[in-house]
Design a protein around this motif. Structure first.
Motif, mmCIF file in Angstrom:
data_model
loop_
_atom_site.group_PDB
_atom_site.id
_atom_site.type_symbol
_atom_site.label_atom_id
_atom_site.label_comp_id
_atom_site.label_asym_id
_atom_site.label_seq_id
_atom_site.Cartn_x
_atom_site.Cartn_y
_atom_site.Cartn_z
ATOM 1 N N LEU A 147 -18.417 -3.727 9.790
ATOM 2 C CA LEU A 147 -17.540 -2.604 10.145
ATOM 3 C C LEU A 147 -17.407 -2.424 11.651
ATOM 4 O O LEU A 147 -16.425 -1.856 12.124
ATOM 5 C CB LEU A 147 -18.090 -1.308 9.526
ATOM 6 C CG LEU A 147 -18.173 -1.262 7.996
ATOM 7 C CD1 LEU A 147 -18.884 0.015 7.550
ATOM 8 C CD2 LEU A 147 -16.794 -1.341 7.367
ATOM 9 N N GLN A 148 -18.389 -2.897 12.411
ATOM 10 C CA GLN A 148 -18.369 -2.767 13.869
ATOM 11 C C GLN A 148 -17.373 -3.736 14.495
ATOM 12 O O GLN A 148 -17.117 -4.824 13.966
ATOM 13 C CB GLN A 148 -19.754 -3.059 14.444
ATOM 14 C CG GLN A 148 -20.807 -2.015 14.132
ATOM 15 C CD GLN A 148 -22.162 -2.431 14.655
ATOM 16 O OE1 GLN A 148 -22.607 -3.555 14.426
ATOM 17 N NE2 GLN A 148 -22.839 -1.527 15.349
ATOM 18 N N LEU A 149 -16.835 -3.335 15.651
ATOM 19 C CA LEU A 149 -15.908 -4.199 16.386
ATOM 20 C C LEU A 149 -16.689 -5.069 17.362
ATOM 21 O O LEU A 149 -17.341 -4.551 18.274
ATOM 22 C CB LEU A 149 -14.889 -3.348 17.151
ATOM 23 C CG LEU A 149 -13.854 -4.115 17.977
ATOM 24 C CD1 LEU A 149 -12.933 -4.923 17.068
ATOM 25 C CD2 LEU A 149 -13.042 -3.147 18.838
ATOM 26 N N PRO A 150 -16.635 -6.395 17.224
ATOM 27 C CA PRO A 150 -17.370 -7.266 18.138
ATOM 28 C C PRO A 150 -16.594 -7.509 19.432
ATOM 29 O O PRO A 150 -15.361 -7.515 19.435
ATOM 30 C CB PRO A 150 -17.506 -8.566 17.337
ATOM 31 C CG PRO A 150 -16.292 -8.580 16.455
ATOM 32 C CD PRO A 150 -15.996 -7.148 16.128
ATOM 33 N N ALA A 151 -17.329 -7.720 20.524
ATOM 34 C CA ALA A 151 -16.683 -8.032 21.798
ATOM 35 C C ALA A 151 -16.253 -9.493 21.864
ATOM 36 O O ALA A 151 -15.245 -9.831 22.481
ATOM 37 C CB ALA A 151 -17.633 -7.714 22.950
ATOM 38 N N ALA A 152 -17.010 -10.362 21.214
ATOM 39 C CA ALA A 152 -16.723 -11.802 21.253
ATOM 40 C C ALA A 152 -15.476 -12.122 20.426
ATOM 41 O O ALA A 152 -15.405 -11.785 19.245
ATOM 42 C CB ALA A 152 -17.921 -12.584 20.731
ATOM 43 N N THR A 153 -14.501 -12.785 21.045
ATOM 44 C CA THR A 153 -13.256 -13.117 20.341
ATOM 45 C C THR A 153 -13.510 -14.083 19.191
ATOM 46 O O THR A 153 -12.823 -14.037 18.173
ATOM 47 C CB THR A 153 -12.235 -13.727 21.319
ATOM 48 O OG1 THR A 153 -12.834 -14.823 22.022
ATOM 49 C CG2 THR A 153 -11.761 -12.685 22.322
#
Length: 304
Positions: free
Chosen positions: A56-62
């Motif tokens: 559910l979390q938004l990751p920074a790594a593309t």
């Protein structure tokens, strides 16, 4: 427990207030995750809870985001700390009520959604572009509705900069100064331990400002959101019940008519209506206006 769930479902179904629905969704997600966390921790399966939160979390790594694009939406409906959700929902409610009163419920939803999306994209882009964050990309993830709430708050402050809130110990304070304080605070913390979250705050704040400024000039950035909401409501709207009556061997099908003040449009007021509203403001202040009068006043301000 089932009675509580049923009550919440009924409240969600009957509520015409989009702001209340957003808060209910955030609260429901938080409570489900809280219950899951307690159960899984007590059963020594906390790694399962960590996996759920990770989805559910938004990751920074593309590279990670490509495989979890839905997190651009889910992150701003997800909270893992009671004080985090409490502050965000109070912040959202106080400012969201103003937007709802003057611009209608659909603009609250548009500000919330666009602010959350813009904040998430700013977070990803800056973490991948700025050298300062390069060492922190791996393992950096974000959750919480702060960026979306900032969008609504700055939107309200741009629309009604001189509207005042009565704050404990401080008394009446104009909301433009409240919004400015939190923007400066977020800017100061962009190099701190929650740098990603504060970058998202600024992205949400910028979105709220641009949204209202363009709306005042006749351009509504929320149209794609309104279209999606319309499709969603058609999918989940209950079909009218069918009643069959027999009159002279004819069959009639009765249908109910759906109406909602939030879906109605406010007509452009004439000069007499505008003068009457302005007289009311001079005598009793903005707070004395009805919802319809506030929306008519905003409609008139868009005339060139």
């Amino acid at each position: 427990m089932s009675n509580i769930v049923d009550d919440v479902k009924r409240e969600f179904a009957k509520s015409e207030n989009a702001l209340v629905k957003i808060i209910l969704i955030n609260t429901a997600v938080f409570l489900i995750l809280l219950l899951m966390k307690i159960v899984l921790t007590l059963s020594q399966s906390s790694n399962v809870y960590a996996l759920v939160i990770n989805m559910l979390q938004l990751p920074a790594a593309t590279e990670e985001f490509i495989y979890k694009p839905w997190t651009l939406i889910t992150y701003f409906f997800t909270h893992d700390d009671i004080f985090h959700i409490l502050f965000n929902m109070l912040f959202l409610y106080w400012f969201g009520k103003l937007v709802d009163e003057y611009l209608g419920a659909k603009r609250v939803v548009a500000l919330y959604m666009l602010g959350g999306i813009a904040g998430g994209l700013i977070y990803i882009v800056l973490y991948n572009l700025l050298p300062y964050f390069q060492a922190h990309i791996e393992g950096s993830r974000m959750l919480g509705a702060s960026a979306a709430a900032f969008s609504v708050a700055v939107g309200a402050s741009t629309l009604l900069p001189n509207y005042t809130f009565n704050l404990i110990f401080l008394g009446p304070v104009r909301i433009k100064f409240i919004a400015l304080f939190y923007i400066i605070l977020s800017l100061a913390q962009t190099v701190g331990p929650n740098a990603g979250g504060n970058l998202a705050h600024l992205g949400g704040a910028f979105t709220g400002y641009i949204f209202i400024k363009l709306l005042q000039n006749g351009t509504d950035l929320g149209k794609p959101i309104y279209g999606l909401l319309s499709i969603w409501s058609r999918i989940f709207r209950k079909r009218p019940s069918m009643q069959v009556t027999y009159r002279e061997r004819q069959v009639y099908r009765s249908t109910s008519v759906y109406s909602s003040s939030s879906s109605g449009t406010i007509e452009m007021p004439d000069q007499m209506e505008i003068d009457s509203i302005l007289d009311k403001i001079s005598k009793s202040g903005y707070e004395s206006l009805t919802r319809e009068e506030k929306q008519k006043l905003f409609k008139a301000s868009q005339q060139k």
